[in-house]
Design a protein around this motif. Sequence first.
Motif, PDB file in Angstrom:
ATOM      1  N   PHE A  62      49.799  47.323  52.037  1.00  0.00           N
ATOM      2  CA  PHE A  62      50.480  47.837  50.849  1.00  0.00           C
ATOM      3  C   PHE A  62      51.824  48.413  51.281  1.00  0.00           C
ATOM      4  N   THR A  63      52.741  48.493  50.332  1.00  0.00           N
ATOM      5  CA  THR A  63      54.082  49.015  50.591  1.00  0.00           C
ATOM      6  C   THR A  63      54.432  50.044  49.524  1.00  0.00           C
ATOM      7  N   VAL A  64      54.803  51.248  49.979  1.00  0.00           N
ATOM      8  CA  VAL A  64      55.252  52.277  49.050  1.00  0.00           C
ATOM      9  C   VAL A  64      56.717  52.005  48.742  1.00  0.00           C
ATOM     10  N   VAL A  65      56.989  51.551  47.529  1.00  0.00           N
ATOM     11  CA  VAL A  65      58.354  51.244  47.116  1.00  0.00           C
ATOM     12  C   VAL A  65      59.113  52.525  46.770  1.00  0.00           C
ATOM     13  N   SER A  66      58.419  53.423  46.103  1.00  0.00           N
ATOM     14  CA  SER A  66      58.995  54.711  45.710  1.00  0.00           C
ATOM     15  C   SER A  66      57.847  55.656  45.394  1.00  0.00           C
ATOM     16  N   PRO A  67      58.129  56.921  45.109  1.00  0.00           N
ATOM     17  CA  PRO A  67      57.042  57.832  44.747  1.00  0.00           C
ATOM     18  C   PRO A  67      56.267  57.387  43.514  1.00  0.00           C
ATOM     19  N   THR A  68      56.856  56.474  42.711  1.00  0.00           N
ATOM     20  CA  THR A  68      56.202  56.059  41.468  1.00  0.00           C
ATOM     21  C   THR A  68      55.768  54.595  41.468  1.00  0.00           C
ATOM     22  N   GLN A  69      55.968  53.904  42.584  1.00  0.00           N
ATOM     23  CA  GLN A  69      55.619  52.486  42.609  1.00  0.00           C
ATOM     24  C   GLN A  69      55.130  52.062  43.987  1.00  0.00           C
ATOM     25  N   LEU A  70      54.131  51.196  43.974  1.00  0.00           N
ATOM     26  CA  LEU A  70      53.526  50.708  45.209  1.00  0.00           C
ATOM     27  C   LEU A  70      53.102  49.261  44.977  1.00  0.00           C
ATOM     28  N   THR A  71      53.331  48.400  45.953  1.00  0.00           N
ATOM     29  CA  THR A  71      52.846  47.025  45.865  1.00  0.00           C
ATOM     30  C   THR A  71      51.755  46.824  46.899  1.00  0.00           C
ATOM     31  N   THR A  72      50.757  46.021  46.532  1.00  0.00           N
ATOM     32  CA  THR A  72      49.630  45.825  47.438  1.00  0.00           C
ATOM     33  C   THR A  72      49.045  44.435  47.283  1.00  0.00           C
ATOM     34  N   SER A  73      48.427  43.958  48.336  1.00  0.00           N
ATOM     35  CA  SER A  73      47.719  42.682  48.309  1.00  0.00           C
ATOM     36  C   SER A  73      46.264  42.959  47.962  1.00  0.00           C
ATOM     37  N   VAL A  74      45.746  42.251  46.968  1.00  0.00           N
ATOM     38  CA  VAL A  74      44.386  42.494  46.482  1.00  0.00           C
ATOM     39  C   VAL A  74      43.366  41.932  47.469  1.00  0.00           C
ATOM     40  N   PRO A  75      42.349  42.715  47.846  1.00  0.00           N
ATOM     41  CA  PRO A  75      41.291  42.179  48.713  1.00  0.00           C
ATOM     42  C   PRO A  75      40.315  41.317  47.905  1.00  0.00           C
ATOM     43  N   THR A  76      39.422  40.637  48.579  1.00  0.00           N
ATOM     44  CA  THR A  76      38.396  39.858  47.884  1.00  0.00           C
ATOM     45  C   THR A  76      37.442  40.791  47.143  1.00  0.00           C
ATOM     46  N   GLY A  77      36.783  40.280  46.103  1.00  0.00           N
ATOM     47  CA  GLY A  77      35.834  41.121  45.377  1.00  0.00           C
ATOM     48  C   GLY A  77      35.304  40.423  44.141  1.00  0.00           C
ATOM     49  N   GLY A  78      34.670  41.227  43.279  1.00  0.00           N
ATOM     50  CA  GLY A  78      34.244  40.776  41.959  1.00  0.00           C
ATOM     51  C   GLY A  78      32.925  40.028  41.961  1.00  0.00           C
ATOM     52  N   PRO A  79      32.627  39.337  40.819  1.00  0.00           N
ATOM     53  CA  PRO A  79      33.453  39.311  39.617  1.00  0.00           C
ATOM     54  C   PRO A  79      33.283  40.550  38.763  1.00  0.00           C
ATOM     55  N   GLY A  80      34.270  40.794  37.898  1.00  0.00           N
ATOM     56  CA  GLY A  80      34.182  41.910  36.987  1.00  0.00           C
ATOM     57  C   GLY A  80      35.214  42.980  37.281  1.00  0.00           C
ATOM     58  N   PRO A  81      35.151  44.100  36.529  1.00  0.00           N
ATOM     59  CA  PRO A  81      36.135  45.165  36.696  1.00  0.00           C
ATOM     60  C   PRO A  81      35.797  46.064  37.879  1.00  0.00           C
ATOM     61  N   VAL A  82      36.834  46.544  38.576  1.00  0.00           N
ATOM     62  CA  VAL A  82      36.663  47.536  39.639  1.00  0.00           C
ATOM     63  C   VAL A  82      37.715  48.625  39.455  1.00  0.00           C
ATOM     64  N   ALA A  83      37.417  49.799  40.003  1.00  0.00           N
ATOM     65  CA  ALA A  83      38.361  50.915  39.944  1.00  0.00           C
ATOM     66  C   ALA A  83      39.357  50.793  41.091  1.00  0.00           C
ATOM     67  N   VAL A  84      40.637  50.969  40.790  1.00  0.00           N
ATOM     68  CA  VAL A  84      41.691  50.966  41.799  1.00  0.00           C
ATOM     69  C   VAL A  84      42.128  52.402  42.021  1.00  0.00           C
ATOM     70  N   THR A  85      42.256  52.814  43.288  1.00  0.00           N
ATOM     71  CA  THR A  85      42.695  54.173  43.606  1.00  0.00           C
ATOM     72  C   THR A  85      43.705  54.140  44.743  1.00  0.00           C
ATOM     73  N   VAL A  86      44.539  55.175  44.787  1.00  0.00           N
ATOM     74  CA  VAL A  86      45.515  55.366  45.863  1.00  0.00           C
ATOM     75  C   VAL A  86      45.201  56.699  46.529  1.00  0.00           C
ATOM     76  N   THR A  87      45.167  56.703  47.867  1.00  0.00           N
ATOM     77  CA  THR A  87      44.899  57.929  48.617  1.00  0.00           C
ATOM     78  C   THR A  87      46.146  58.345  49.381  1.00  0.00           C
ATOM     79  N   THR A  88      46.492  59.617  49.294  1.00  0.00           N
ATOM     80  CA  THR A  88      47.600  60.203  50.042  1.00  0.00           C
ATOM     81  C   THR A  88      47.086  61.477  50.705  1.00  0.00           C
ATOM     82  N   PRO A  89      47.920  62.138  51.499  1.00  0.00           N
ATOM     83  CA  PRO A  89      47.474  63.435  52.038  1.00  0.00           C
ATOM     84  C   PRO A  89      47.135  64.442  50.949  1.00  0.00           C
ATOM     85  N   GLY A  90      47.592  64.185  49.713  1.00  0.00           N
ATOM     86  CA  GLY A  90      47.281  65.092  48.613  1.00  0.00           C
ATOM     87  C   GLY A  90      45.939  64.839  47.976  1.00  0.00           C
TER      88      GLY A  90
END
Length: 368
Positions: free
Chosen positions: A158-186
């Motif tokens: 993943f690449t942090v573009v700015s404090p408000t935007q991040l691009t990432t490559s999706v891993p394998t998974g599914g089928p169906g909905p999954v929760a996406v989360t971002v982890t920082t030191p905060g």
Amino acid sequence: MAAAAPAGAGTVQTTVATPDGTGSGSGFTYVFAAPAISSVVPNQGSVEGGNTVTLTGTGFTGATSVSFGGVAAAFIAVSATQVTAVAPAAPAGAVNVTITTPGGTSAGVPYTYVAAPVLSGVAPAQGPLAGGNTVTLSGTGFTGATAVHFGANAASSFTVVSPTQLTTSVPTGGPGPVAVTVTTPGGTSTQAVFYYYLGAPVLNAISPGSGQVAGGNSVTLTGANLLQATAVRFGATAASTYTIVSATEIRAVAPPGAAGTVPVTVTTPGGTSNGVTYAYLGVPVISGLVPGQGPSAGGTTVTLTGVGLTYTTAVLFGAVPAGFTVVSDTQLTTTTPPGVAGAVTVRVVTPGGTSIGLPYTRLDPPGI
């Protein structure tokens, strides 16, 4: 007389020994050098505190307090050069970390409190089971991101573009909905949803394959990859009601349509299926019945002519069904059932409805 003081701590009594004895001395106080912090690791953490921080430097012996921006922290003095402390909670922003010993208080070293990130969107919000597609996450507090997860699976890059935007490559998974989360030191962000979809849906059959132009009848679609269906269409008209039974079956209520055939399709995040043919049928019409009479014992072959006879499901003499053979859309033959002498109404039934009847007359055999 001059003497070099040995190592020690606090206030001690000094004495002088001679051949004539030992003389009483005066007090001597060891003065500590002020402590110095060279590093704080990690140098940032959650506003909720609770994380362990290691202070490295000199002069930590006898440490009496560790402070994060004036707020005292629990700590363990490991050695003269290292102390571990538990960061207390504090608002987001930078504070100075200091340590106090009998020698004084150190200069401050920066430590940054970081608020947990907030994830507000994923675009595009769907992709194939194999992953590998790039998505953009939007939100706040992405600086210093350490991980991105799609359900239980971590994104490999993943690449942090700015404090408000991040691009990432999706891993394998599914089928169906999954929760996406971002982890920082905060901490770990709020959740957004990403849908893993199967390949494009495929339809094999529809049953029944016809119905009245008024719609309202239930049909069953069978095929593959039908989970996550977002639309079922009869031609260009969407079915207002459908139920996903399984990955291979959907039940839908046909909407109204014009007489004729239309392709029925299913749309999912994976695409739109091939079409299977469904026929909208008008009410059948019978315009001729030959012969128009026969013996009450039945067994007479009668030819019915009209329109809309292809999908005939029943031929009725009054309320009595008769055997029949569909010759074409405009003709069928039927065998009269036995009945009492007199006129009886003949009707044709199809999925499009029941025709208006024509009369057929049963005759008693002649008397002797």
